[in-house]
Each structure stands twice: as C-alpha cells, then as structure tokens.
Scaffold this motif. Structure first.
Motif, PDB file in Angstrom:
ATOM      1  N   ARG A   1       0.867  -1.186   0.000  1.00  0.00           N
ATOM      2  CA  ARG A   1       0.000   0.000   0.000  1.00  0.00           C
ATOM      3  C   ARG A   1       0.898   1.228   0.000  1.00  0.00           C
ATOM      4  NH1 ARG A   1      -5.011   1.455   3.953  1.00  0.00           N
ATOM      5  NH2 ARG A   1      -5.131   3.629   3.371  1.00  0.00           N
ATOM      6  N   LEU A   2       0.600   2.169  -0.909  1.00  0.00           N
ATOM      7  CA  LEU A   2       1.379   3.395  -1.026  1.00  0.00           C
ATOM      8  C   LEU A   2       0.442   4.604  -0.986  1.00  0.00           C
ATOM      9  CD1 LEU A   2       3.821   2.449  -3.929  1.00  0.00           C
ATOM     10  CD2 LEU A   2       4.369   2.615  -1.515  1.00  0.00           C
ATOM     11  N   PRO A   3       0.942   5.756  -0.558  1.00  0.00           N
ATOM     12  CA  PRO A   3       0.105   6.962  -0.549  1.00  0.00           C
ATOM     13  C   PRO A   3       0.025   7.630  -1.923  1.00  0.00           C
ATOM     14  CG  PRO A   3       2.226   7.423   0.450  1.00  0.00           C
ATOM     15  CD  PRO A   3       2.205   5.954   0.145  1.00  0.00           C
ATOM     16  N   TYR A   4       0.720   7.087  -2.932  1.00  0.00           N
ATOM     17  CA  TYR A   4       0.731   7.676  -4.268  1.00  0.00           C
ATOM     18  C   TYR A   4       0.726   6.559  -5.314  1.00  0.00           C
ATOM     19  CZ  TYR A   4       5.642   6.400  -3.881  1.00  0.00           C
ATOM     20  OH  TYR A   4       6.801   5.694  -3.706  1.00  0.00           O
ATOM     21  N   ASP A   5       0.380   6.897  -6.550  1.00  0.00           N
ATOM     22  CA  ASP A   5       0.414   5.956  -7.675  1.00  0.00           C
ATOM     23  C   ASP A   5       1.852   5.939  -8.194  1.00  0.00           C
ATOM     24  OD1 ASP A   5       0.203   4.555 -10.037  1.00  0.00           O
ATOM     25  OD2 ASP A   5      -1.589   5.610 -10.730  1.00  0.00           O
ATOM     26  N   PRO A   6       2.549   4.781  -8.127  1.00  0.00           N
ATOM     27  CA  PRO A   6       3.967   4.759  -8.485  1.00  0.00           C
ATOM     28  C   PRO A   6       4.245   4.792  -9.990  1.00  0.00           C
ATOM     29  CG  PRO A   6       3.269   2.569  -7.914  1.00  0.00           C
ATOM     30  CD  PRO A   6       2.102   3.477  -7.661  1.00  0.00           C
ATOM     31  N   GLY A   7       3.262   4.526 -10.813  1.00  0.00           N
ATOM     32  CA  GLY A   7       3.513   4.513 -12.250  1.00  0.00           C
ATOM     33  C   GLY A   7       3.780   3.105 -12.756  1.00  0.00           C
ATOM     34  N   GLU A   8       4.680   2.980 -13.742  1.00  0.00           N
ATOM     35  CA  GLU A   8       4.924   1.684 -14.391  1.00  0.00           C
ATOM     36  C   GLU A   8       5.891   0.797 -13.625  1.00  0.00           C
ATOM     37  OE1 GLU A   8       6.087   2.253 -18.436  1.00  0.00           O
ATOM     38  OE2 GLU A   8       4.283   3.393 -18.907  1.00  0.00           O
ATOM     39  N   ARG A   9       6.747   1.371 -12.788  1.00  0.00           N
ATOM     40  CA  ARG A   9       7.685   0.562 -12.023  1.00  0.00           C
ATOM     41  C   ARG A   9       7.827   1.130 -10.619  1.00  0.00           C
ATOM     42  NH1 ARG A   9      13.844   1.712 -13.704  1.00  0.00           N
ATOM     43  NH2 ARG A   9      13.830   3.954 -13.346  1.00  0.00           N
ATOM     44  N   ILE A  10       8.310   0.254  -9.732  1.00  0.00           N
ATOM     45  CA  ILE A  10       8.424   0.636  -8.326  1.00  0.00           C
ATOM     46  C   ILE A  10       9.825   0.271  -7.839  1.00  0.00           C
ATOM     47  CG2 ILE A  10       7.484  -1.561  -7.504  1.00  0.00           C
ATOM     48  CD1 ILE A  10       6.144  -0.046  -5.244  1.00  0.00           C
ATOM     49  N   ARG A  11      10.381   1.099  -7.012  1.00  0.00           N
ATOM     50  CA  ARG A  11      11.690   0.836  -6.435  1.00  0.00           C
ATOM     51  C   ARG A  11      11.497  -0.081  -5.229  1.00  0.00           C
ATOM     52  NH1 ARG A  11      15.747   5.206  -3.767  1.00  0.00           N
ATOM     53  NH2 ARG A  11      17.618   3.924  -3.830  1.00  0.00           N
ATOM     54  N   VAL A  12      12.279  -1.179  -5.188  1.00  0.00           N
ATOM     55  CA  VAL A  12      12.160  -2.146  -4.098  1.00  0.00           C
ATOM     56  C   VAL A  12      13.501  -2.293  -3.407  1.00  0.00           C
ATOM     57  CG1 VAL A  12      10.235  -3.436  -5.095  1.00  0.00           C
ATOM     58  CG2 VAL A  12      12.566  -4.097  -5.659  1.00  0.00           C
ATOM     59  N   ARG A  13      13.457  -2.595  -2.134  1.00  0.00           N
ATOM     60  CA  ARG A  13      14.677  -2.858  -1.364  1.00  0.00           C
ATOM     61  C   ARG A  13      14.957  -4.354  -1.454  1.00  0.00           C
ATOM     62  NH1 ARG A  13      16.261   0.138   3.521  1.00  0.00           N
ATOM     63  NH2 ARG A  13      14.188   1.003   3.245  1.00  0.00           N
ATOM     64  N   VAL A  14      16.200  -4.693  -1.773  1.00  0.00           N
ATOM     65  CA  VAL A  14      16.581  -6.093  -1.902  1.00  0.00           C
ATOM     66  C   VAL A  14      17.482  -6.437  -0.734  1.00  0.00           C
ATOM     67  CG1 VAL A  14      17.760  -7.777  -3.349  1.00  0.00           C
ATOM     68  CG2 VAL A  14      16.463  -5.925  -4.421  1.00  0.00           C
ATOM     69  N   ALA A  15      17.137  -7.490  -0.026  1.00  0.00           N
ATOM     70  CA  ALA A  15      17.938  -7.943   1.101  1.00  0.00           C
ATOM     71  C   ALA A  15      18.359  -9.387   0.862  1.00  0.00           C
ATOM     72  CB  ALA A  15      17.148  -7.834   2.405  1.00  0.00           C
ATOM     73  N   VAL A  16      19.647  -9.646   0.981  1.00  0.00           N
ATOM     74  CA  VAL A  16      20.167 -10.993   0.780  1.00  0.00           C
ATOM     75  C   VAL A  16      20.637 -11.493   2.140  1.00  0.00           C
ATOM     76  CG1 VAL A  16      21.912 -12.391  -0.373  1.00  0.00           C
ATOM     77  CG2 VAL A  16      20.886 -10.448  -1.538  1.00  0.00           C
ATOM     78  N   ALA A  17      20.213 -12.695   2.496  1.00  0.00           N
ATOM     79  CA  ALA A  17      20.619 -13.300   3.759  1.00  0.00           C
ATOM     80  C   ALA A  17      21.150 -14.689   3.503  1.00  0.00           C
ATOM     81  CB  ALA A  17      19.418 -13.353   4.708  1.00  0.00           C
ATOM     82  N   VAL A  18      22.049 -15.134   4.345  1.00  0.00           N
ATOM     83  CA  VAL A  18      22.648 -16.463   4.217  1.00  0.00           C
ATOM     84  C   VAL A  18      21.628 -17.491   4.664  1.00  0.00           C
ATOM     85  CG1 VAL A  18      24.507 -17.944   5.040  1.00  0.00           C
ATOM     86  CG2 VAL A  18      24.929 -15.521   4.642  1.00  0.00           C
ATOM     87  N   ALA A  19      21.479 -18.535   3.859  1.00  0.00           N
ATOM     88  CA  ALA A  19      20.594 -19.635   4.213  1.00  0.00           C
ATOM     89  C   ALA A  19      21.403 -20.669   4.975  1.00  0.00           C
ATOM     90  CB  ALA A  19      19.971 -20.251   2.969  1.00  0.00           C
ATOM     91  N   GLU A  20      21.044 -21.022   6.124  1.00  0.00           N
ATOM     92  CA  GLU A  20      21.806 -21.983   6.929  1.00  0.00           C
ATOM     93  C   GLU A  20      21.112 -23.295   6.992  1.00  0.00           C
ATOM     94  OE1 GLU A  20      23.226 -20.457  10.626  1.00  0.00           O
ATOM     95  OE2 GLU A  20      23.180 -18.447   9.852  1.00  0.00           O
TER      96      GLU A  20
END
Length: 185
Positions: free
Chosen positions: A166-185
């Motif tokens: 849910r966003l307070p604005y219409d993002p348009g055609e693409r959205i910026r996302v945060r990518v988090a990489v974690a080690v799988a144990e």
C-alpha cells in the motif's frame, strides 16, 4: 637466492589476488546486494477509496415583521392633561369617603388611582402601532458525502513472484524495491 625470493614473493602476490577474486556472476550480485535497491514492474494499481462526510455552512436570512406599540410619554400635553384631570377627579371622589385622617388618606389614594386611570386612557387613545421589519439569519449545514482516495494498493512482480503493498501515491509503471540478501543456513 635473491632472485628466487623475489620471484616467490611475486608469485605469492599473484596467487593471493587470484584466490581473492570472485567469479564475474557473483560480482554482479554483490554489487546489487550492496546497493540494496532494484526496480520491479507494476502489474496493477487500485485506488483505496473511502466515503467522507462534508458539511458546508449555508447562511439563510429572512425578513420578520413584528408590530411595536409606542406609548406616549407623560410630557406629551394630551397625556399630561388627561392624567391631571384624572388625578383631580380621583381626589374629589376619594375625599368623599372617610373622616379625619382617613379622609386625607382616601383623597391621596383617589388622586393616585385617578391619575393612573387618566394616563392609561390618554395613552391608549394616542398610542400607535407600527410595523418593524427585522432581518433574522440562521446558519444551516448542508451534508453530503464525497469519495476520497486514501492510498493505492500496488501489485508488482519481482523475480517471478507477485507482491502487494500500500502506497500513498500511484507509483507509475515501475516501483523501487529494497533487496535484502541473507545467508541460508
């Protein structure tokens, strides 16, 4: 022996550099992971709408007619004369009753009552009634409902998976996302 030591040192440095170097396909992911952000295509945007009650003040005015009776003042000659005549007649009538000190009291009471009757008769005769227009105003509130956009439900796709936020604005055609990489144990 010096040449051997120097060549061994150069050889050691070269091996250390090769051993610490990462393959090219890992290097791309490390840069991406260190940046922490990427872009994903937006597949659907739905506005989140809510009903809001809006009150608008409206002032309404109208004319009100009221009737006012104006009574004359005692200084008016017609009223003053009738009041005096009433007091005299009342005093004479009051003097006819009682004896001694009672006669004096009856005279005063008769004069007072006669003056009041004379004033009232004169005031009614010369009183006038006139119209007075008074403007009266009231504030009323007009109530209506409006639809307001409260935000947007955004669906996007990243690496073959679908996500919704849910966003307070219409993002348009693409959205910026945060990518988090974690080690799988």
């Amino acid at each position: 022996m010096k040449v051997a030591q120097v060549s061994m040192a150069v050889m050691g440095l070269l091996l250390a550099g090769v051993a610490s170097a990462t393959p090219p396909h890992y290097a791309r992911h490390e840069r991406s992971a260190s940046a922490g952000y990427d872009y994903a295509p937006v597949t659907r945007v739905e506005p989140i709408v809510r009903q809001v009650r809006v009150e608008t003040p409206t002032r309404e005015c109208y004319d009100d007619v009221r009737y006012v009776e104006s009574r004359p003042h005692i200084s008016d000659p017609a009223v003053g004369g009738r009041t005096l005549v009433g007091a005299i007649i009342g005093g004479v009538v009051g003097h006819q009753f009682g004896s001694g000190r009672g006669r004096d009291a009856a005279t005063v009471a008769g004069a007072t009552i006669g003056a009041a009757v004379g004033y009232d008769a004169a005031a009614r005769r010369s009183a006038s009634v006139h119209e007075e227009i008074v403007q009266r105003c009231e504030t009323r509130y007009e109530k209506r409902y409006e639809e307001r956009v409260d935000g947007y439900r955004v669906t996007y796709e990243y690496h073959g998976r679908e996500y919704t936020t849910r966003l307070p604005y219409d993002p348009g055609e693409r959205i910026r996302v945060r990518v988090a990489v974690a080690v799988a144990e």
